[in-house]
Design a protein around this motif. Structure first.
Motif, PDB file in Angstrom:
ATOM      1  N   LEU A   3       0.832  -1.192   0.000  1.00  0.00           N
ATOM      2  CA  LEU A   3       0.000   0.000   0.000  1.00  0.00           C
ATOM      3  C   LEU A   3       0.871   1.248   0.000  1.00  0.00           C
ATOM      4  N   THR A   4       0.400   2.292  -0.654  1.00  0.00           N
ATOM      5  CA  THR A   4       1.129   3.558  -0.671  1.00  0.00           C
ATOM      6  C   THR A   4       1.107   4.162   0.724  1.00  0.00           C
ATOM      7  N   ARG A   5       2.281   4.629   1.178  1.00  0.00           N
ATOM      8  CA  ARG A   5       2.360   5.185   2.537  1.00  0.00           C
ATOM      9  C   ARG A   5       3.400   6.305   2.580  1.00  0.00           C
ATOM     10  N   ARG A   6       3.271   7.178   3.569  1.00  0.00           N
ATOM     11  CA  ARG A   6       4.229   8.266   3.771  1.00  0.00           C
ATOM     12  C   ARG A   6       5.519   7.699   4.357  1.00  0.00           C
ATOM     13  N   VAL A   7       6.658   8.188   3.870  1.00  0.00           N
ATOM     14  CA  VAL A   7       7.946   7.629   4.297  1.00  0.00           C
ATOM     15  C   VAL A   7       9.045   8.671   4.486  1.00  0.00           C
ATOM     16  N   GLU A   8       8.670   9.895   4.903  1.00  0.00           N
ATOM     17  CA  GLU A   8       9.692  10.935   5.049  1.00  0.00           C
ATOM     18  C   GLU A   8      10.859  10.493   5.925  1.00  0.00           C
ATOM     19  N   ARG A   9      10.583   9.801   7.005  1.00  0.00           N
ATOM     20  CA  ARG A   9      11.657   9.411   7.932  1.00  0.00           C
ATOM     21  C   ARG A   9      12.639   8.432   7.305  1.00  0.00           C
ATOM     22  N   ALA A  10      12.212   7.734   6.270  1.00  0.00           N
ATOM     23  CA  ALA A  10      13.085   6.770   5.604  1.00  0.00           C
ATOM     24  C   ALA A  10      13.702   7.343   4.326  1.00  0.00           C
ATOM     25  N   ALA A  11      13.577   8.659   4.115  1.00  0.00           N
ATOM     26  CA  ALA A  11      14.106   9.299   2.907  1.00  0.00           C
ATOM     27  C   ALA A  11      15.338  10.108   3.268  1.00  0.00           C
ATOM     28  N   PRO A  12      16.529   9.526   3.173  1.00  0.00           N
ATOM     29  CA  PRO A  12      17.739  10.205   3.651  1.00  0.00           C
ATOM     30  C   PRO A  12      18.064  11.499   2.927  1.00  0.00           C
ATOM     31  N   ARG A  13      17.637  11.696   1.707  1.00  0.00           N
ATOM     32  CA  ARG A  13      17.977  12.918   0.982  1.00  0.00           C
ATOM     33  C   ARG A  13      17.236  14.129   1.536  1.00  0.00           C
ATOM     34  N   LEU A  14      16.236  13.924   2.383  1.00  0.00           N
ATOM     35  CA  LEU A  14      15.505  15.046   2.949  1.00  0.00           C
ATOM     36  C   LEU A  14      16.327  15.826   3.962  1.00  0.00           C
ATOM     37  N   ASP A  15      17.523  15.335   4.285  1.00  0.00           N
ATOM     38  CA  ASP A  15      18.384  16.089   5.183  1.00  0.00           C
ATOM     39  C   ASP A  15      18.907  17.351   4.486  1.00  0.00           C
ATOM     40  N   HIS A  16      18.606  17.509   3.224  1.00  0.00           N
ATOM     41  CA  HIS A  16      19.052  18.671   2.456  1.00  0.00           C
ATOM     42  C   HIS A  16      17.896  19.630   2.170  1.00  0.00           C
ATOM     43  N   CYS A  17      16.924  19.727   3.061  1.00  0.00           N
ATOM     44  CA  CYS A  17      15.756  20.582   2.836  1.00  0.00           C
ATOM     45  C   CYS A  17      15.977  22.012   3.304  1.00  0.00           C
ATOM     46  N   ASP A  18      17.198  22.405   3.521  1.00  0.00           N
ATOM     47  CA  ASP A  18      17.528  23.796   3.835  1.00  0.00           C
ATOM     48  C   ASP A  18      16.798  24.329   5.060  1.00  0.00           C
ATOM     49  N   GLY A  19      16.553  23.480   6.050  1.00  0.00           N
ATOM     50  CA  GLY A  19      15.918  23.918   7.272  1.00  0.00           C
ATOM     51  C   GLY A  19      14.417  24.083   7.192  1.00  0.00           C
ATOM     52  N   HIS A  20      13.816  23.750   6.074  1.00  0.00           N
ATOM     53  CA  HIS A  20      12.370  23.846   5.912  1.00  0.00           C
ATOM     54  C   HIS A  20      11.743  22.473   6.101  1.00  0.00           C
ATOM     55  N   PRO A  21      10.482  22.431   6.542  1.00  0.00           N
ATOM     56  CA  PRO A  21       9.839  21.132   6.708  1.00  0.00           C
ATOM     57  C   PRO A  21       9.882  20.346   5.405  1.00  0.00           C
ATOM     58  N   PRO A  22      10.097  19.038   5.488  1.00  0.00           N
ATOM     59  CA  PRO A  22      10.203  18.238   4.271  1.00  0.00           C
ATOM     60  C   PRO A  22       8.864  18.127   3.538  1.00  0.00           C
ATOM     61  N   LEU A  23       8.980  17.977   2.255  1.00  0.00           N
ATOM     62  CA  LEU A  23       7.805  17.692   1.452  1.00  0.00           C
ATOM     63  C   LEU A  23       7.342  16.273   1.760  1.00  0.00           C
ATOM     64  N   PRO A  24       6.073  15.981   1.566  1.00  0.00           N
ATOM     65  CA  PRO A  24       5.631  14.601   1.775  1.00  0.00           C
ATOM     66  C   PRO A  24       6.309  13.662   0.784  1.00  0.00           C
TER      67      PRO A  24
END
Length: 135
Positions: A3-24
């Protein structure tokens, strides 16, 4: 595939979001084993034939996400590939998927291109990637 699910915590490239909340970030499967092999073959080894396998999966995911969040987009914009990557692959590999998703959702396909002379996007944050793109 699951099933499709949210996975921000498992997306290591989101550490480059420039201090802004990550996109879903949504996924239908873990990016390992056979799934990773399939994506790498499609993206980096010229397996254009895998489009016909990935397009229905992408459409299903898009419909699942749209239903979950209660919103259908007006536009589908694929992440841009750098000119050198497009040249090496011989195409913009995300274009067929993005076009199919747009058509399936009743949205417009809107390609995004790099500004000439800009570098690769690997390791850049959201704002840096945005600065490399031109609508």
């Amino acid at each position: 595939m699951g099933l499709t699910r949210r996975v921000e915590r498992a997306a290591p490239r989101l550490d480059h979001c420039d201090g802004h909340p990550p996109l879903p970030v949504w996924a239908m499967s873990r990016y390992d084993g056979p799934v990773r092999g399939l994506i790498v073959a499609w993206k980096d080894h010229g397996r254009c034939d895998l489009d016909r396998l990935l397009i229905p999966i992408a459409r299903h995911a898009a419909h699942d996400i749209a239903h979950t969040i209660g919103f259908r987009p007006d536009y589908v914009v694929p992440a841009p590939s750098h000119r050198a990557a497009r040249r090496q692959r011989g195409r913009n590999h995300l274009e067929p998927l993005a076009k199919a998703i747009a058509q399936s959702l009743g949205a417009q396909y809107a390609p995004m291109l790099h500004k000439p002379g800009r570098g690769d996007q690997v390791g850049q944050g959201v704002r840096g990637r945005g600065a490399n793109a031109v609508a």
